[in-house]
Design a protein around this motif. Structure first.
Motif, PDB file in Angstrom:
ATOM      1  N   GLY A 217       0.797  -1.215   0.000  1.00  0.00           N
ATOM      2  CA  GLY A 217       0.000   0.000   0.000  1.00  0.00           C
ATOM      3  C   GLY A 217       0.830   1.266   0.000  1.00  0.00           C
ATOM      4  O   GLY A 217       0.359   2.326  -0.434  1.00  0.00           O
ATOM      5  N   GLU A 218       2.084   1.186   0.462  1.00  0.00           N
ATOM      6  CA  GLU A 218       2.918   2.393   0.546  1.00  0.00           C
ATOM      7  C   GLU A 218       3.425   2.847  -0.821  1.00  0.00           C
ATOM      8  O   GLU A 218       3.847   3.995  -0.959  1.00  0.00           O
ATOM      9  N   ALA A 220       1.495   2.651  -3.583  1.00  0.00           N
ATOM     10  CA  ALA A 220       0.291   2.657  -4.420  1.00  0.00           C
ATOM     11  C   ALA A 220       0.306   3.760  -5.479  1.00  0.00           C
ATOM     12  O   ALA A 220      -0.313   3.617  -6.537  1.00  0.00           O
ATOM     13  N   GLU A 221       0.990   4.875  -5.215  1.00  0.00           N
ATOM     14  CA  GLU A 221       1.000   5.987  -6.171  1.00  0.00           C
ATOM     15  C   GLU A 221       2.141   5.868  -7.178  1.00  0.00           C
ATOM     16  O   GLU A 221       2.259   6.697  -8.074  1.00  0.00           O
ATOM     17  N   SER A 223       4.550   3.746 -10.123  1.00  0.00           N
ATOM     18  CA  SER A 223       4.435   2.756 -11.182  1.00  0.00           C
ATOM     19  C   SER A 223       5.830   2.417 -11.676  1.00  0.00           C
ATOM     20  O   SER A 223       6.757   3.240 -11.593  1.00  0.00           O
ATOM     21  N   ALA A 239      -1.597  -7.045  -6.802  1.00  0.00           N
ATOM     22  CA  ALA A 239      -0.708  -5.931  -6.444  1.00  0.00           C
ATOM     23  C   ALA A 239       0.364  -5.712  -7.507  1.00  0.00           C
ATOM     24  O   ALA A 239       0.685  -4.566  -7.852  1.00  0.00           O
ATOM     25  N   ALA A 242      -1.124  -3.976 -10.508  1.00  0.00           N
ATOM     26  CA  ALA A 242      -1.469  -2.586 -10.188  1.00  0.00           C
ATOM     27  C   ALA A 242      -0.249  -1.682 -10.132  1.00  0.00           C
ATOM     28  O   ALA A 242      -0.365  -0.471 -10.326  1.00  0.00           O
ATOM     29  N   LEU A 243       0.927  -2.246  -9.871  1.00  0.00           N
ATOM     30  CA  LEU A 243       2.146  -1.443  -9.741  1.00  0.00           C
ATOM     31  C   LEU A 243       2.834  -1.172 -11.083  1.00  0.00           C
ATOM     32  O   LEU A 243       3.752  -0.352 -11.151  1.00  0.00           O
TER      33      LEU A 243
END
Length: 335
Positions: A217-218, A220-221, A223, A239, A242-243
């Motif tokens: 979660g850390e 998350a912003e 890529s 996860a 999403a990354l």
């Protein structure tokens, strides 16, 4: 005399003593130096391994290193005394995948040392000599026992094809994750993130080559150009996808324990991601891992946390699943 740890059926094992096996045509006899345990060995012992991917009774042990003690007919005698590791998949050598260098995907079916053929939780191991990879004469055999998981990660890293200046993330900082960090750091250190829920994995991850450590979660912003998933835990495939940046590359090596844990197809399509998965390792992956090990790029020795004798197999299994444990080895020469 030669001892073997036999799992006769789920949750029942015993140490068997017999004669030293004789290598047949095309075979090599290896004196085992060390053999590692992993989650698949726990599955085998507990009876949780899928049908078709195990056979009982069985001598487990697919992660191993040792010294060639003898060879059978049609094998070069110069191999005797060599320090070696070996591939586990016994491909048919005639099907399409085998001919294409992928015996781990053999069309004739699954057949692997330690699961369907006797493995390395023993004093001695018989293997086809063609599966051996010879190490440097001064190789650390304790560390070399990790070259099987390293070969799996080598397959992932080869698919990822990280280029200098690109960024990468590794989801999961266990043994596979640490090996992935070492190999990826050698390709590019532009930004290499390790992601794991266990805060105590942060320092080892940075030592393995990560430039930053995050809890889930850390990041998350952020890529990344490349994301390698190594954990096989609930949500880690999601996860990893999403990354990845738009147009990025994702490689999944873990098998989720929850079959309903889905990788989001919408993210794959809308981000135009390239997704690869890895099942085992082929000869080229092994060659890659052995070269990296012999050159010092791959440094698995620090991942070993426990070493036990063969008779302590069930204790070693429990240790391998305990918090804080790294790679657990069985050492036939240990007392």
């Amino acid at each position: 005399m030669s001892r073997s740890l036999v799992v006769e059926e789920p949750r029942r094992s015993r140490l068997v003593v017999g004669d030293v096996p004789e290598p047949g045509p095309g075979e090599a006899l290896v004196r085992v130096a060390a053999a590692g345990l992993c989650g698949s060995d726990r599955e085998l012992f507990e009876g949780a391994r899928p049908a078709g991917f195990c056979a009982y009774p069985i001598v487990p042990g697919h992660e191993w290193s040792g010294t060639v003690a003898g060879v059978g007919p049609d094998v070069d005698e110069a191999l005797v005394g060599a320090r070696v590791v070996g591939e586990g998949f016994r491909g048919c050598l005639v099907c399409g995948p085998c001919r294409n260098g992928a015996p781990n995907l053999c069309a004739s079916g699954y057949d692997e040392t330690g699961f369907t053929r006797p493995g390395a939780f023993a004093d001695h191991l018989l293997v086809p000599a063609r599966l051996l990879h010879v190490l440097a004469p001064d190789a650390d055999l304790r560390a070399a026992a990790l070259l099987e998981p390293a070969a799996v990660i080598a397959a992932a890293v080869r698919y990822a094809a990280l280029r200098p200046g690109e960024t990468a993330a590794v989801v999961g900082a266990g043994t596979l994750g640490m090996l992935a960090l070492q190999l990826l750091a050698a390709a590019s250190q532009a930004r290499l993130a390790a992601i794991d829920p266990r805060a105590e994995r942060g320092e080892p991850a940075l030592a393995a080559g990560a430039t930053v450590f995050h809890r889930p979660g850390e990041a998350a912003e952020e890529s990344f150009d490349v994301v390698v998933e190594t954990a096989g835990a609930p949500g880690t495939g999601h996860a990893a996808v999403a990354l990845a940046r738009r147009g990025g590359r994702v490689v999944v090596t873990g098998i989720p324990g929850d079959p309903s844990d889905a990788v989001p197809t919408a993210l794959l399509v809308t981000r135009a991601l390239t997704l690869h998965t890895v099942f085992g390792a082929g000869p080229a992956d092994w060659a890659y891992a052995v070269r990296a090990f012999d050159s010092g790029v791959l440094r698995p020795a620090g991942l070993v946390t426990h070493e036990l004798p063969l008779a302590d197999f069930e204790k070693a299994l429990a240790l391998s699943a305990s918090p804080g444990a790294g790679k657990v080895l069985l050492r036939p020469d240990a007392t």
